[in-house]
Design an enzyme around this catalytic site. Sequence first.
Site, PDB file in Angstrom:
ATOM      1  N   THR A 113       0.851  -1.183   0.000  1.00 11.91           N
ATOM      2  CA  THR A 113       0.000   0.000   0.000  1.00 11.91           C
ATOM      3  C   THR A 113       0.888   1.234   0.000  1.00 11.91           C
ATOM      4  O   THR A 113       1.728   1.410   0.889  1.00 11.91           O
ATOM      5  CB  THR A 113      -0.913   0.010   1.231  1.00 11.91           C
ATOM      6  OG1 THR A 113      -1.696  -1.187   1.230  1.00 11.91           O
ATOM      7  CG2 THR A 113      -1.844   1.206   1.211  1.00 11.91           C
ATOM      8  N   CYS A 115      -3.191  -1.475   9.232  1.00 14.72           N
ATOM      9  CA  CYS A 115      -3.483  -0.998   7.879  1.00 14.72           C
ATOM     10  C   CYS A 115      -4.451   0.170   7.849  1.00 14.72           C
ATOM     11  O   CYS A 115      -4.094   1.252   7.394  1.00 14.72           O
ATOM     12  CB  CYS A 115      -4.040  -2.150   7.032  1.00 14.72           C
ATOM     13  SG  CYS A 115      -2.869  -3.488   6.746  1.00 14.72           S
ATOM     14  N   PHE A 128      -6.041  -6.396  -1.093  1.00 13.34           N
ATOM     15  CA  PHE A 128      -7.262  -6.006  -0.389  1.00 13.34           C
ATOM     16  C   PHE A 128      -7.571  -7.049   0.688  1.00 13.34           C
ATOM     17  O   PHE A 128      -8.674  -7.581   0.776  1.00 13.34           O
ATOM     18  CB  PHE A 128      -8.438  -5.888  -1.355  1.00 13.34           C
ATOM     19  CG  PHE A 128      -8.229  -4.855  -2.434  1.00 13.34           C
ATOM     20  CD1 PHE A 128      -8.423  -3.511  -2.180  1.00 13.34           C
ATOM     21  CD2 PHE A 128      -7.820  -5.237  -3.708  1.00 13.34           C
ATOM     22  CE1 PHE A 128      -8.229  -2.556  -3.167  1.00 13.34           C
ATOM     23  CE2 PHE A 128      -7.632  -4.297  -4.704  1.00 13.34           C
ATOM     24  CZ  PHE A 128      -7.835  -2.950  -4.436  1.00 13.34           C
ATOM     25  N   GLU A 152      -7.320  -9.098   7.681  1.00 13.21           N
ATOM     26  CA  GLU A 152      -6.647 -10.014   8.604  1.00 13.21           C
ATOM     27  C   GLU A 152      -7.658 -11.011   9.154  1.00 13.21           C
ATOM     28  O   GLU A 152      -8.791 -10.669   9.451  1.00 13.21           O
ATOM     29  CB  GLU A 152      -5.977  -9.235   9.733  1.00 13.21           C
ATOM     30  CG  GLU A 152      -4.769  -8.457   9.265  1.00 13.21           C
ATOM     31  CD  GLU A 152      -3.868  -8.031  10.416  1.00 13.21           C
ATOM     32  OE1 GLU A 152      -3.710  -8.806  11.377  1.00 13.21           O
ATOM     33  OE2 GLU A 152      -3.322  -6.913  10.344  1.00 13.21           O
ATOM     34  N   LYS A 164      -6.518   1.439  -3.643  1.00 16.55           N
ATOM     35  CA  LYS A 164      -6.421   0.851  -2.304  1.00 16.55           C
ATOM     36  C   LYS A 164      -6.644   1.899  -1.221  1.00 16.55           C
ATOM     37  O   LYS A 164      -7.403   1.684  -0.259  1.00 16.55           O
ATOM     38  CB  LYS A 164      -5.042   0.196  -2.127  1.00 16.55           C
ATOM     39  CG  LYS A 164      -4.760  -0.309  -0.704  1.00 16.55           C
ATOM     40  CD  LYS A 164      -5.783  -1.365  -0.266  1.00 16.55           C
ATOM     41  CE  LYS A 164      -5.614  -1.740   1.201  1.00 16.55           C
ATOM     42  NZ  LYS A 164      -4.359  -2.436   1.477  1.00 16.55           N
TER      43      LYS A 164
END
Length: 439
Positions: free
Chosen positions: A122, A266, A153, A156, A210
């Site tokens: 990213t 993230c 994409f 977790e 993203k």
Amino acid sequence: MKISVIGTGYLGATHAAAMAELGHQVLGMDTDTHKVEALNKGQAPFVERGLDELLAKHTTAGTLRFTASYAEAAEFADVHFLGIGTPQQADSGAYDLSHLHAAVRRLAPRLRDHALIVGKSTVPVGTATQLRQILTEHGRPGSNIHLAWSPEFLRESFAVEDTLRPDRIVLGIEAGDTTSEAVFRAVYAEILGTGSPLIVTDLPTAELIKGAANAFLATKISFINAMAELCELTGADVQQLALGLGHDQRIGFKGMRPGLGFGGGCLPKDLLGFTHRAEELGADQAVSFLRQVDAINRRRREHTVQLAREVLGGTVAGKRIAVWGAAFKPGTDDIRDSPALAVAEALHRAGAEVTVHDPAAMENARRAHPSLDYADDPVSAVTGAALLLHLTDWPQYSETDPAELRRHIAAPKAIDARGTLDTDRWRQAGWTFRALGRS
């Protein structure tokens, strides 16, 4: 096809195992020799559902292995995926691209002619242009290296599933590049054959997609949490409000879960990084609302601490408080920017004795927050406590019998900051029970 994955953190290790599952010969590369050693044994250095099984399967079969050598990775493959981490800079919201730049500088002079580099990290828009300059300056004279961008994409605890069965794949390529798409389609042939859509675009758009996706998701979460604040002030029920909104097809249910807010390595980082880059480009006014999105998310943690004070009569000092949850979400041992631990630390600083339990993240939490106490099971955590905080919604917490649990806690008081405990069941068991966004 022979593929290398440069960087074997959360993204890279998962991607390497998934590429092997698709039938490719894969070499993962990382400068951390301890990580390389563990991965070659089929062991991920973090908790991710299904990943250890996939690593063990393909390292045993010989279709997947790991190295600490850039030269070996460059010589092994013609397609190289970049999974290098891009953390937040310590002094701003900007991404730290130093590790990514360094990796490409070391890889560039060793690459075969016509090799394809596919970025997955990213990054802020414009990064691919910087990497093209590095490849030009450090690559072998006359070599023709292709550069593309295909952002990940991953969620977790669902990363393997998201890699092998993605809802979309994005590929950004340079103008006039007639080769990269064909090679990329060959790599992803099995996935594309199942109907996953491939969006082919230019490099800046691929980089932006993203960041824009995460900014939109963060906005949706903060919106429902702003509504939760209104619900608490008016006696309304945010869970029912979310239900009423979610049935609108223009809005939908996904991401419409009120509670303590988002965390992890993230979403918070990407929201700030996306905003910072937009402001660098002069789009301050266009993204100014994203600063408020972040502020709403942070405020949920402060609100939970304040609610704990209220439930305990105005102060938490000297009170023993049990915290269920340390990971930023269930299904992982990741504690980066964990809302649960942020609340636990704030209570500790306010003078509370805080005992934490988590099914997977205990060791990580102990290392990062040694001032907190820890319990090996949920019941031990609440024993003798004046208040229970439910801060990470692991399924086993919802399955706990509140009537039985009441026998162990000093005062049957609980705050559900995730909205997944059965309010009626807990109250019927004799608990003073509060939930964010609900009366």
